[in-house]
Design a protein around this motif. Structure first.
Motif, PDB file in Angstrom:
ATOM      1  N   PRO A  31     -17.666  11.236  -2.148  1.00 35.37           N
ATOM      2  CA  PRO A  31     -17.121  11.666  -0.862  1.00 35.37           C
ATOM      3  C   PRO A  31     -16.276  10.576  -0.226  1.00 35.37           C
ATOM      4  N   GLU A  32     -15.120  10.951   0.345  1.00 36.05           N
ATOM      5  CA  GLU A  32     -14.247   9.929   0.926  1.00 36.05           C
ATOM      6  C   GLU A  32     -14.867   9.334   2.185  1.00 36.05           C
ATOM      7  N   VAL A  33     -15.873  10.005   2.777  1.00 36.74           N
ATOM      8  CA  VAL A  33     -16.518   9.445   3.957  1.00 36.74           C
ATOM      9  C   VAL A  33     -17.244   8.148   3.608  1.00 36.74           C
ATOM     10  N   ARG A  34     -17.651   8.017   2.321  1.00 39.24           N
ATOM     11  CA  ARG A  34     -18.377   6.812   1.911  1.00 39.24           C
ATOM     12  C   ARG A  34     -17.434   5.728   1.399  1.00 39.24           C
ATOM     13  N   PHE A  35     -16.213   6.091   1.005  1.00 37.11           N
ATOM     14  CA  PHE A  35     -15.276   5.117   0.428  1.00 37.11           C
ATOM     15  C   PHE A  35     -13.985   5.114   1.234  1.00 37.11           C
ATOM     16  N   ALA A  36     -13.894   4.105   2.106  1.00 35.34           N
ATOM     17  CA  ALA A  36     -12.793   4.044   3.066  1.00 35.34           C
ATOM     18  C   ALA A  36     -11.429   4.128   2.383  1.00 35.34           C
ATOM     19  N   ALA A  37     -11.288   3.502   1.211  1.00 36.92           N
ATOM     20  CA  ALA A  37      -9.975   3.438   0.564  1.00 36.92           C
ATOM     21  C   ALA A  37      -9.481   4.825   0.136  1.00 36.92           C
ATOM     22  N   LEU A  38     -10.394   5.781   0.037  1.00 39.28           N
ATOM     23  CA  LEU A  38      -9.969   7.125  -0.371  1.00 39.28           C
ATOM     24  C   LEU A  38      -9.472   7.945   0.817  1.00 39.28           C
ATOM     25  N   ARG A  39      -9.730   7.439   2.042  1.00 40.11           N
ATOM     26  CA  ARG A  39      -9.386   8.222   3.232  1.00 40.11           C
ATOM     27  C   ARG A  39      -7.935   8.034   3.661  1.00 40.11           C
ATOM     28  N   GLU A  40      -7.365   6.848   3.374  1.00 41.39           N
ATOM     29  CA  GLU A  40      -6.028   6.557   3.897  1.00 41.39           C
ATOM     30  C   GLU A  40      -5.001   6.465   2.763  1.00 41.39           C
ATOM     31  N   PRO A  41      -3.762   6.874   3.069  1.00 44.91           N
ATOM     32  CA  PRO A  41      -2.744   6.982   2.018  1.00 44.91           C
ATOM     33  C   PRO A  41      -2.464   5.673   1.266  1.00 44.91           C
ATOM     34  N   ALA A  42      -2.301   4.541   1.989  1.00 47.36           N
ATOM     35  CA  ALA A  42      -1.865   3.326   1.280  1.00 47.36           C
ATOM     36  C   ALA A  42      -2.928   2.816   0.298  1.00 47.36           C
ATOM     37  N   PRO A  43      -4.171   2.620   0.746  1.00 47.27           N
ATOM     38  CA  PRO A  43      -5.167   2.169  -0.245  1.00 47.27           C
ATOM     39  C   PRO A  43      -5.438   3.223  -1.322  1.00 47.27           C
ATOM     40  N   ARG A  44      -5.325   4.499  -0.951  1.00 47.89           N
ATOM     41  CA  ARG A  44      -5.566   5.532  -1.965  1.00 47.89           C
ATOM     42  C   ARG A  44      -4.485   5.470  -3.047  1.00 47.89           C
ATOM     43  N   ARG A  45      -3.255   5.158  -2.611  1.00 47.95           N
ATOM     44  CA  ARG A  45      -2.169   5.022  -3.594  1.00 47.95           C
ATOM     45  C   ARG A  45      -2.467   3.836  -4.520  1.00 47.95           C
ATOM     46  N   ALA A  46      -3.033   2.772  -3.959  1.00 43.13           N
ATOM     47  CA  ALA A  46      -3.370   1.613  -4.797  1.00 43.13           C
ATOM     48  C   ALA A  46      -4.429   2.003  -5.839  1.00 43.13           C
ATOM     49  N   VAL A  47      -5.429   2.773  -5.415  1.00 45.33           N
ATOM     50  CA  VAL A  47      -6.470   3.225  -6.357  1.00 45.33           C
ATOM     51  C   VAL A  47      -5.808   4.042  -7.463  1.00 45.33           C
ATOM     52  N   GLU A  48      -4.921   4.937  -7.050  1.00 43.30           N
ATOM     53  CA  GLU A  48      -4.214   5.796  -8.005  1.00 43.30           C
ATOM     54  C   GLU A  48      -3.424   4.948  -9.018  1.00 43.30           C
ATOM     55  N   GLU A  49      -2.750   3.907  -8.520  1.00 45.05           N
ATOM     56  CA  GLU A  49      -1.951   3.061  -9.418  1.00 45.05           C
ATOM     57  C   GLU A  49      -2.835   2.229 -10.349  1.00 45.05           C
ATOM     58  N   MET A  50      -3.990   1.799  -9.838  1.00 49.43           N
ATOM     59  CA  MET A  50      -4.923   1.066 -10.710  1.00 49.43           C
ATOM     60  C   MET A  50      -5.408   1.981 -11.837  1.00 49.43           C
ATOM     61  N   LEU A  51      -5.695   3.229 -11.488  1.00 50.93           N
ATOM     62  CA  LEU A  51      -6.125   4.186 -12.509  1.00 50.93           C
ATOM     63  C   LEU A  51      -5.004   4.409 -13.525  1.00 50.93           C
ATOM     64  N   GLY A  52      -3.773   4.445 -13.017  1.00 50.94           N
ATOM     65  CA  GLY A  52      -2.620   4.700 -13.874  1.00 50.94           C
ATOM     66  C   GLY A  52      -2.450   3.654 -14.976  1.00 50.94           C
ATOM     67  N   LEU A  53      -2.978   2.446 -14.749  1.00 48.34           N
ATOM     68  CA  LEU A  53      -2.864   1.383 -15.751  1.00 48.34           C
ATOM     69  C   LEU A  53      -3.575   1.752 -17.047  1.00 48.34           C
ATOM     70  N   SER A  54      -4.597   2.625 -16.956  1.00 45.48           N
ATOM     71  CA  SER A  54      -5.230   3.078 -18.191  1.00 45.48           C
ATOM     72  C   SER A  54      -5.052   4.589 -18.361  1.00 45.48           C
ATOM     73  N   GLY A  55      -3.931   5.092 -17.874  1.00 49.89           N
ATOM     74  CA  GLY A  55      -3.580   6.486 -18.143  1.00 49.89           C
ATOM     75  C   GLY A  55      -4.393   7.487 -17.353  1.00 49.89           C
ATOM     76  N   ARG A  56      -5.000   7.024 -16.247  1.00 41.17           N
ATOM     77  CA  ARG A  56      -5.845   7.932 -15.486  1.00 41.17           C
ATOM     78  C   ARG A  56      -5.243   8.218 -14.117  1.00 41.17           C
ATOM     79  N   THR A  57      -5.818   9.175 -13.429  1.00 41.06           N
ATOM     80  CA  THR A  57      -5.278   9.588 -12.148  1.00 41.06           C
ATOM     81  C   THR A  57      -6.409  10.059 -11.242  1.00 41.06           C
ATOM     82  N   LEU A  58      -6.143  10.098  -9.931  1.00 41.32           N
ATOM     83  CA  LEU A  58      -7.143  10.632  -9.004  1.00 41.32           C
ATOM     84  C   LEU A  58      -7.175  12.150  -9.124  1.00 41.32           C
TER      85      LEU A  58
END
Lengths: 226, 221
Positions: free
Chosen positions: B35-62
């Protein structure tokens, strides 16, 4: 999978080969290549001198154990208690120089591991058969390397992910387990400066080292146990 | 060791950086969507984009797995590429057993209106007996396939309850399918279950026209 046949249609996209190599390693768990072959740039690895295993790489020294801080359950590992006891018995036999890191360790006879396990659990013949199954499962998941042809087992590449700091309690715990047969006690080895060249990723997957700091026979049953 | 992640994390202060790392580890390693309520970075666009890009390094996505719930999965193009690598594809017996679980636990309940359209997670177990009868696999082979599928999180075992015999349901990995992957799986099931149906005809026609388009695009390139 059925999906595979379908997806072939849009093969026109090109993917960064480094990205694909990391994705492939994730699918395969802990794949290995010969030390003479190149490994993907930036990959975390563990080598035994002959082969190199690709390991997961995490940011800022985080490990999946971080999930505990957030009350979030990791991927379940069925019969985790039993698997940990068998892993402990195997490490008791394979981690023969406790001042060194457990990886790469040395091979031990499967029979010896089963003997130690039986000593830990007052095991019956049935328990031994279960333990043999666990050895296979631990081998399939990279925690051990099982060579069924020669009847030997040694630590798996994932063990190289354990952080130095987590090894002290593990050493103390293993010392309390029954001794492997045909081997003198490894107690009070000469003090030396331990170096862990293969510990290039300070991580303890899923908090297993923390779990091991409790006596293995007193581990609480897990949901999947039984 | 963090040279791959560093460029993506550099812009955040210490607290934000820790939140991004926690969110990344959570979507990658939690059994279920988080749940995004427990993980602050998933709630806001900029940190969520960073998570997405980190996942992208191994071919993954949110992957959005419901209201305010997130997990991760392979990008569609990467999954397609991996599926061409025989080493990355489960053996035929495991695929057969998995397909049967999907038919019994998802396709049939969905056709009966017991399951919503866009999910591959199901509370309806496929009994072991059914798998034994339909696969006609020797029991040892069937059990080995079930063991490996369970270990991969592709199926989960349901213990017998008051009014059912228990069995197997699709595992937590099915949360990780992207919307496109869910659609393709749905189409495959329709093609398998009713190859002569009008719906199957429409799927084949759509695929043929897409293939034609791609051929033309490649021809023009």
């Amino acid at each position: 999978m059925a999906v595979a046949r379908l997806v072939r249609e849009d093969g026109s996209v090109s993917i960064d080969p480094r990205v694909l190599a990391r994705a492939r390693a994730r699918v395969l768990g802990t794949p290995s290549v010969s030390v003479r072959e190149p490994v993907p740039a930036g990959a975390a690895t563990a080598s035994d001198g002959e082969r190199v295993w690709l390991l997961p790489r995490w940011p800022d020294g985080a490990t999946p154990a971080l999930l505990e801080e957030y009350d979030t359950a990791p991927m379940p590992f069925e019969r985790g208690g039993q698997a940990r006891r068998v892993l402990a018995a195997a490490l008791r036999c394979c981690w023969t120089r406790p001042d060194d890191a457990p990886w790469p360790g040395s091979p031990a006879a499967v029979a010896d591991v089963l003997e130690v396990y039986a000593g830990m659990t007052r095991g019956t013949e049935l328990a031994r058969r279960w333990a043999t199954g666990e050895l296979r499962r631990l081998s399939e998941t990279g925690w051990l390397l099982l060579d069924e042809a020669s009847g030997t087992v040694r630590p798996g590449p994932r063990v190289a992910l354990w952080a130095d700091g987590s090894l002290t309690s593990l050493r103390a715990l293993l010392h309390t387990l029954p001794q492997p047969p045909h081997r003198s006690s490894p107690s009070s080895p000469p003090p030396e400066n331990p170096e862990h060249p293969s510990m290039n990723d300070p991580a303890v997957p899923r908090g297993r080292a923390a779990e091991k700091s409790a006596p293995v026979d007193d581990l609480p049953p897990e949901p999947g146990d039984g | 060791m963090d040279e791959v992640f560093e460029p993506l994390l550099r812009e955040f202060d210490e607290r934000r950086r820790a939140e991004v790392v926690a969110a990344y580890m959570a979507v990658e390693h939690a059994a279920e969507p988080v749940p995004e309520v427990r993980f602050a970075a998933l709630r806001e666009p900029a940190p969520r984009r960073a998570v997405e890009e980190m996942l992208g390094l191994s071919g993954r996505t949110l992957v959005k797995a419901g209201r305010d719930l997130w997990t991760s999965g392979f990008r569609d193009d990467v999954a397609a590429e991996l599926a061409r690598d025989p080493e990355c594809v489960p053996p035929v017996r495991e695929r057969a057993v998995l397909a049967l679980v999907l038919i019994h636990s998802v396709a049939i309940p969905r056709a009966a209106g017991l399951l919503e359209d866009d999910t591959w997670v199901s509370p309806h177990p496929t009994p072991l007996d059914e798998l034994r009868r339909r696969t006609r696999l020797p029991i040892g082979d069937l059990e080995a396939a079930l063991r490996r599928l369970r270990m991969a999180g592709l199926i989960a075992q349901v213990k017998a309850g008051a009014d059912d015999a228990g069995g197997f349901v699709p595992g937590p990995q099915f949360h990780r399918l992207t919307p496109d992957a869910r659609r393709r799986l749905q189409e495959e099931l329709i093609l398998a279950a009713g190859p002569e149906s009008p719906l199957a005809g429409a799927i084949r026609a759509r695929r043929r026209s897409r293939e034609r388009e791609q051929r033309e695009q490649r021809g023009n390139a």
